[in-house]
Design an enzyme around this catalytic site. Structure first.
Site, short mmCIF file in Angstrom:
data_model
loop_
_atom_site.label_atom_id
_atom_site.label_comp_id
_atom_site.label_asym_id
_atom_site.label_seq_id
_atom_site.Cartn_x
_atom_site.Cartn_y
_atom_site.Cartn_z
N HIS A 1 39.85 -13.85 51.78
CA HIS A 1 39.60 -12.42 51.60
C HIS A 1 40.88 -11.64 51.26
O HIS A 1 40.80 -10.51 50.78
CB HIS A 1 38.91 -11.82 52.83
CG HIS A 1 39.78 -11.64 54.03
ND1 HIS A 1 39.76 -12.52 55.10
CD2 HIS A 1 40.68 -10.69 54.36
CE1 HIS A 1 40.61 -12.10 56.02
NE2 HIS A 1 41.19 -11.00 55.60
N ASP B 1 36.95 -19.25 54.82
CA ASP B 1 37.78 -18.08 54.50
C ASP B 1 39.25 -18.48 54.33
O ASP B 1 40.16 -17.80 54.79
CB ASP B 1 37.65 -16.98 55.56
CG ASP B 1 38.29 -15.66 55.11
OD1 ASP B 1 38.36 -15.44 53.88
OD2 ASP B 1 38.74 -14.88 55.97
N GLY C 1 46.68 -6.65 57.73
CA GLY C 1 47.89 -7.14 57.08
C GLY C 1 48.36 -8.45 57.67
O GLY C 1 49.09 -9.21 57.05
N ASN C 2 47.94 -8.73 58.93
CA ASN C 2 48.24 -10.02 59.56
C ASN C 2 47.38 -11.14 59.00
O ASN C 2 47.67 -12.32 59.21
CB ASN C 2 48.01 -9.96 61.07
CG ASN C 2 49.23 -9.48 61.83
OD1 ASN C 2 49.24 -8.39 62.36
ND2 ASN C 2 50.28 -10.30 61.86
N SER C 3 46.28 -10.81 58.33
CA SER C 3 45.36 -11.83 57.83
C SER C 3 46.10 -12.83 56.95
O SER C 3 46.83 -12.46 56.03
CB SER C 3 44.24 -11.18 57.01
OG SER C 3 43.36 -10.46 57.83
N LEU D 1 27.68 -35.24 58.51
CA LEU D 1 27.06 -36.00 59.59
C LEU D 1 25.69 -36.54 59.18
O LEU D 1 25.36 -37.69 59.46
CB LEU D 1 26.92 -35.12 60.84
CG LEU D 1 26.25 -35.75 62.06
CD1 LEU D 1 27.08 -36.91 62.58
CD2 LEU D 1 26.06 -34.69 63.16
N GLY D 2 24.88 -35.70 58.52
CA GLY D 2 23.56 -36.13 58.09
C GLY D 2 22.51 -36.03 59.17
O GLY D 2 21.53 -36.79 59.17
N ALA D 3 22.70 -35.10 60.10
CA ALA D 3 21.71 -34.86 61.15
C ALA D 3 21.74 -33.38 61.50
O ALA D 3 22.78 -32.73 61.40
CB ALA D 3 22.00 -35.71 62.39
N SER D 4 20.61 -32.86 61.91
CA SER D 4 20.52 -31.46 62.31
C SER D 4 19.76 -31.38 63.63
O SER D 4 19.02 -32.30 63.99
CB SER D 4 19.82 -30.62 61.24
OG SER D 4 18.52 -31.13 60.97
N GLY D 5 19.99 -30.28 64.33
CA GLY D 5 19.34 -30.17 65.63
C GLY D 5 19.39 -28.75 66.17
O GLY D 5 19.65 -27.79 65.43
#
Length: 477
Positions: free
Chosen positions: A118, A148, A222-224, A279-283
């Site tokens: 950003h 980001d 400004g620290n970003s 990973l190939g898995a959802s939960g």
């Protein structure tokens, strides 16, 4: 052996505050708070001198074109005598330069710099200013909107560039002292100190991979893109956001952990884009009710409800109904914690999962890889007279699902983009919708969808999509 001797001359002053005190004959050491008034009076200066030169100021410029509106255009008397067309010509386009500022961290001697996406997004010109006042133009090597983060490189390399070394952010503990270095409000390089207030903050909606280091070291606009530095003088994370009611610091700042930063950097430098393991898995998270049903004494972990065939999870033997309790020895609080630990690990290297199956705890070794591009995306713009005109369709594959932050359940068609001024947007379609069926016919690929949309002219349409897990039917005509 004293703590000062153990840390060595490079961290002489600060080490006495933080270093583990070695006890002869002891098997392990522990971090100790200051033991005397003298220790409390010691300075951060040695660490700052070693690390601050690697933190740079970043100034960007962007040309913004806008249509100037003449006050005469709102005058009915003027319009009556000169007409709308002439009045419209009175509004000439105007260009202005939009400036912004931020911070960055030099991580390689050849001029590679890390910052927040950003900070440099849509910039036409990027200028980097070092702590010794040297300036250089920089170009964008690659960005990762999901974390980001952005990787820059100096157009003309400068000599003797200071570099900040990465730490293992997984070794941070709540209470560790840290420094935040950056350019707040454009006043110049500033150093603030604080402690690690919390780890693995997953409720902060800053990026897709939500696992942030929280600190009370003062972070301001400004620290970003600046550095969060450990007491040993290594990069703990990239400062990215603050919690604030008025834009100022209130002691709640967030940084992207160094391990995630390193993975993103390596992917961009090697392939031109961020590459995160798959990973190939959802939960779903294990709440109190689910924990009770599984015989767990407290909530925590991820209950697997889908495993993609042929994925790393499937090859490791994971099954629906398994509960992943830990990743490489780290307890999982929720789904976001698992996503972060997977994404910040290295492809091709084994990881250990603590898995609960049928009441028994077992260790599972898994080797994750980059998400595959199969099937091909086949990105297609929809035109003509259809309900989906103004959308961009694509075949959802594991790689695209990772980019979009979606769970992959198998081949599907996703609306990647929706023209805000198009017919589809007026009907309520949104980016991320999964196209299920057109006029009752199931859709499994972009080719099938386009075939159904380009059929004989119709006065009525029924398009079914999935949004947030719910099926929506949109009728036209």
């Amino acid at each position: 052996m004293s703590a000062t001797t153990a840390r060595g001359l490079a961290g002489l002053a600060l080490a006495a505050v933080l270093a583990a005190v070695s006890v002869p004959g002891a098997m392990a050491t522990e971090k100790q708070p200051p033991q005397s008034r003298g220790e409390m009076a010691l300075s951060f200066a040695p660490v700052v001198k070693r690390t601050a030169p690697a933190v740079v100021n970043i100034y960007t410029k962007k040309v913004v074109v806008r249509q100037a509106v003449s006050p005469m255009m709102n005058d009915p008397f003027f319009r009556r005598f000169f007409g709308d067309e002439f009045a419209g010509r009175m509004g000439m386009p105007q260009k202005r330069i939009q400036n912004s500022l931020g911070s960055g961290v030099i991580v390689r001697a050849d001029g590679i710099i890390l910052t927040n996406n950003h900070v440099i997004k849509d910039a036409d010109q990027i200028t980097v200013v070092l702590s010794d006042r040297r300036e250089a133009e920089a170009k964008v090597v690659g960005v990762d909107e999901r974390t980001d983060l952005a990787v820059l490189k100096l157009v003309e390399p400068l000599g003797n560039l200071p570099v900040l070394e990465f730490s293992d952010s997984d070794q941070l503990e709540v209470g560790d002292l840290v420094l935040a270095i950056g350019n707040p409000f454009g006043v110049g390089q500033t150093v603030t100190s604080g402690i690690v207030s919390a780890l693995a903050r997953t409720s902060v909606g800053i990026s897709d991979f939500r696992s942030f280091i929280q600190t009370d070291a003062a972070i301001n606009p400004g620290n970003s893109g600046g550095a969060l530095v450990t007491a040993e003088g290594k990069l703990a994370g990239i400062n990215t956001a603050i919690y604030s009611r008025d834009g100022g610091n209130v002691g709640i700042g967030f940084a992207i952990p160094a391990n995630m930063v390193r993975t993103t950097l390596n992917g961009i430098l090697e392939t031109g884009k961020a590459v995160h393991p798959w990973l190939g898995a959802s939960g779903q998270p294990v709440d109190q009710e689910v924990a009770a049903s599984l015989g767990l004494d407290r909530p925590g972990g991820v209950l697997i409800n889908h495993v993609v065939a042929g994925s790393p999870a499937a090859r490791a033997g994971l099954q629906s109904g398994d509960v992943i309790l830990s990743f490489n020895g780290k307890d999982l609080s929720d789904v976001q914690a698992l996503r972060y630990l997977v994404a910040s690990s290295e492809s091709g290297r084994p990881a250990r999962l603590g898995v609960l199956r049928e009441g028994r705890l077992r260790d599972v070794e898994i080797v994750m890889v980059q998400a595959p591009e199969n099937p091909s995306r086949d990105v297609t713009e929809v035109d003509g007279r259809t309900p989906l005109t103004g959308t961009r369709l694509a075949n959802l594959n594991p790689a695209l699902a990772e980019e979009l932050g979606m769970d992959y359940q198998g081949p599907q068609v996703v609306l990647m983009a929706v023209n805000r001024n198009g017919f589809a947007a007026q009907l309520g379609f949104e980016p991320g919708d999964i196209l299920v069926a057109i006029n009752g016919t199931k859709v499994g690929s972009v080719k099938e969808a386009i075939g159904l949309l380009q059929g004989p002219p119709r006065s009525q349409w029924l398009v079914s999509v999935i949004r947030d897990g719910q099926v929506m039917n949109i009728r036209v005509g």
